[in-house]
Design a protein around this motif. Structure first.
Motif, mmCIF file in Angstrom:
data_model
loop_
_atom_site.group_PDB
_atom_site.id
_atom_site.type_symbol
_atom_site.label_atom_id
_atom_site.label_comp_id
_atom_site.label_asym_id
_atom_site.label_seq_id
_atom_site.Cartn_x
_atom_site.Cartn_y
_atom_site.Cartn_z
ATOM 1 N N ASN A 20 0.842 -1.198 0.000
ATOM 2 C CA ASN A 20 0.000 0.000 0.000
ATOM 3 C C ASN A 20 0.880 1.252 0.000
ATOM 4 O OD1 ASN A 20 0.471 0.899 2.853
ATOM 5 N ND2 ASN A 20 -0.503 -1.052 3.312
ATOM 6 N N TYR A 21 0.357 2.289 -0.643
ATOM 7 C CA TYR A 21 1.101 3.527 -0.841
ATOM 8 C C TYR A 21 0.187 4.721 -0.552
ATOM 9 C CZ TYR A 21 4.036 0.419 -3.680
ATOM 10 O OH TYR A 21 4.820 -0.605 -4.123
ATOM 11 N N PRO A 22 0.604 5.642 0.311
ATOM 12 C CA PRO A 22 -0.193 6.857 0.488
ATOM 13 C C PRO A 22 -0.059 7.755 -0.742
ATOM 14 C CG PRO A 22 1.809 6.978 1.796
ATOM 15 C CD PRO A 22 1.785 5.615 1.169
ATOM 16 N N VAL A 23 -1.169 8.345 -1.150
ATOM 17 C CA VAL A 23 -1.167 9.260 -2.297
ATOM 18 C C VAL A 23 -1.799 10.572 -1.851
ATOM 19 C CG1 VAL A 23 -1.951 9.661 -4.661
ATOM 20 C CG2 VAL A 23 -1.404 7.332 -3.918
ATOM 21 N N LEU A 71 -1.582 17.101 -8.969
ATOM 22 C CA LEU A 71 -0.263 16.547 -8.730
ATOM 23 C C LEU A 71 -0.402 15.449 -7.686
ATOM 24 C CD1 LEU A 71 2.659 17.126 -9.591
ATOM 25 C CD2 LEU A 71 2.851 18.573 -7.577
ATOM 26 N N ALA A 72 0.096 14.248 -7.976
ATOM 27 C CA ALA A 72 -0.038 13.109 -7.072
ATOM 28 C C ALA A 72 1.322 12.731 -6.502
ATOM 29 C CB ALA A 72 -0.644 11.916 -7.801
ATOM 30 N N LYS A 73 1.514 13.001 -5.215
ATOM 31 C CA LYS A 73 2.750 12.597 -4.554
ATOM 32 C C LYS A 73 2.502 11.245 -3.908
ATOM 33 C CE LYS A 73 6.312 13.795 -1.332
ATOM 34 N NZ LYS A 73 6.777 14.635 -0.253
ATOM 35 N N VAL A 74 3.244 10.236 -4.368
ATOM 36 C CA VAL A 74 3.072 8.877 -3.856
ATOM 37 C C VAL A 74 4.134 8.636 -2.798
ATOM 38 C CG1 VAL A 74 3.002 6.434 -4.471
ATOM 39 C CG2 VAL A 74 2.176 8.156 -6.107
ATOM 40 N N GLY A 75 3.687 8.249 -1.618
ATOM 41 C CA GLY A 75 4.594 8.006 -0.504
ATOM 42 C C GLY A 75 5.211 6.621 -0.537
ATOM 43 N N ALA A 76 5.959 6.309 0.495
ATOM 44 C CA ALA A 76 6.699 5.049 0.583
ATOM 45 C C ALA A 76 5.759 3.849 0.722
ATOM 46 C CB ALA A 76 7.643 5.087 1.776
ATOM 47 N N LYS A 77 6.186 2.752 0.140
ATOM 48 C CA LYS A 77 5.455 1.498 0.248
ATOM 49 C C LYS A 77 5.245 1.143 1.719
ATOM 50 C CE LYS A 77 5.982 -3.276 -1.372
ATOM 51 N NZ LYS A 77 6.853 -4.142 -2.185
ATOM 52 N N GLY A 78 4.025 0.714 2.052
ATOM 53 C CA GLY A 78 3.701 0.370 3.437
ATOM 54 C C GLY A 78 3.340 1.563 4.278
ATOM 55 N N GLY A 79 3.146 2.727 3.662
ATOM 56 C CA GLY A 79 2.924 3.967 4.400
ATOM 57 C C GLY A 79 1.492 4.279 4.787
ATOM 58 N N CYS A 80 0.548 3.390 4.476
ATOM 59 C CA CYS A 80 -0.839 3.673 4.885
ATOM 60 C C CYS A 80 -1.563 2.399 5.331
ATOM 61 C CB CYS A 80 -1.636 4.339 3.778
ATOM 62 S SG CYS A 80 -1.750 3.482 2.211
#
Length: 148
Positions: free
Chosen positions: A33-36, A139-148
């Motif tokens: 999962n990735y925070p967006v 603009l979509a900033k995708v965070g680190a894997k496992g961040g949500c």
């Protein structure tokens, strides 16, 4: 003769180890999962309608089911108070494309897409768009894997 064979073996072992090692691109998986965070949202055909910032949780299952080595199903958590299922994603070269088909209240089908670069297995900042009806993009900033 024996020293030439030892030299040949000494040179061949590192080469074989490199050649037989799994590639980093093939070894990585996008499952997780990735925070967006979507910002700078503008809507309307001319882009004159300012939209609000939104945060989602993008969940990917990388199983190659969509004809590419890195492809599979996608779910978008925190979408309009619930979860949006039925999406798919594809990694093509150094880009990821995530797509959802969303119904609207007037019967139109709307597409929800994320298009972003991938560098060393990490998803970067890209574009998040809502097509059909009143189109919007941000603009979509995708965070680190496992961040949500």
């Amino acid at each position: 003769m024996a020293s030439k064979i030892r030299t040949l073996i000494a040179m061949a072992v590192p080469f074989l180890a490199f050649a037989l090692a799994p590639s980093a691109a093939n070894a990585q998986s996008f499952t997780g999962n990735y925070p967006v965070a979507v910002t700078e949202v503008k809507a309307g055909i001319a882009g004159t309608i300012l939209g609000g910032n939104e945060n989602f949780c993008l969940e990917l299952t990388d199983d190659g089911d969509y004809g590419r080595p890195h492809s599979g199903t996608a779910t978008l958590g925190d979408y309009e108070g619930g979860r949006l299922t039925g999406g798919e994603f594809y990694v093509l070269g150094n880009m990821i494309f995530v797509n959802f088909a969303v119904g609207s209240d007037n019967g139109e089908s709307v597409g929800l897409v994320l298009f972003a670069p991938v560098v060393n297995g990490k998803i970067g900042t890209g574009i998040f768009g809502d097509t059909g009806g009143v189109p919007s993009s941000g603009l979509a900033k995708v965070g680190a894997k496992g961040g949500c």
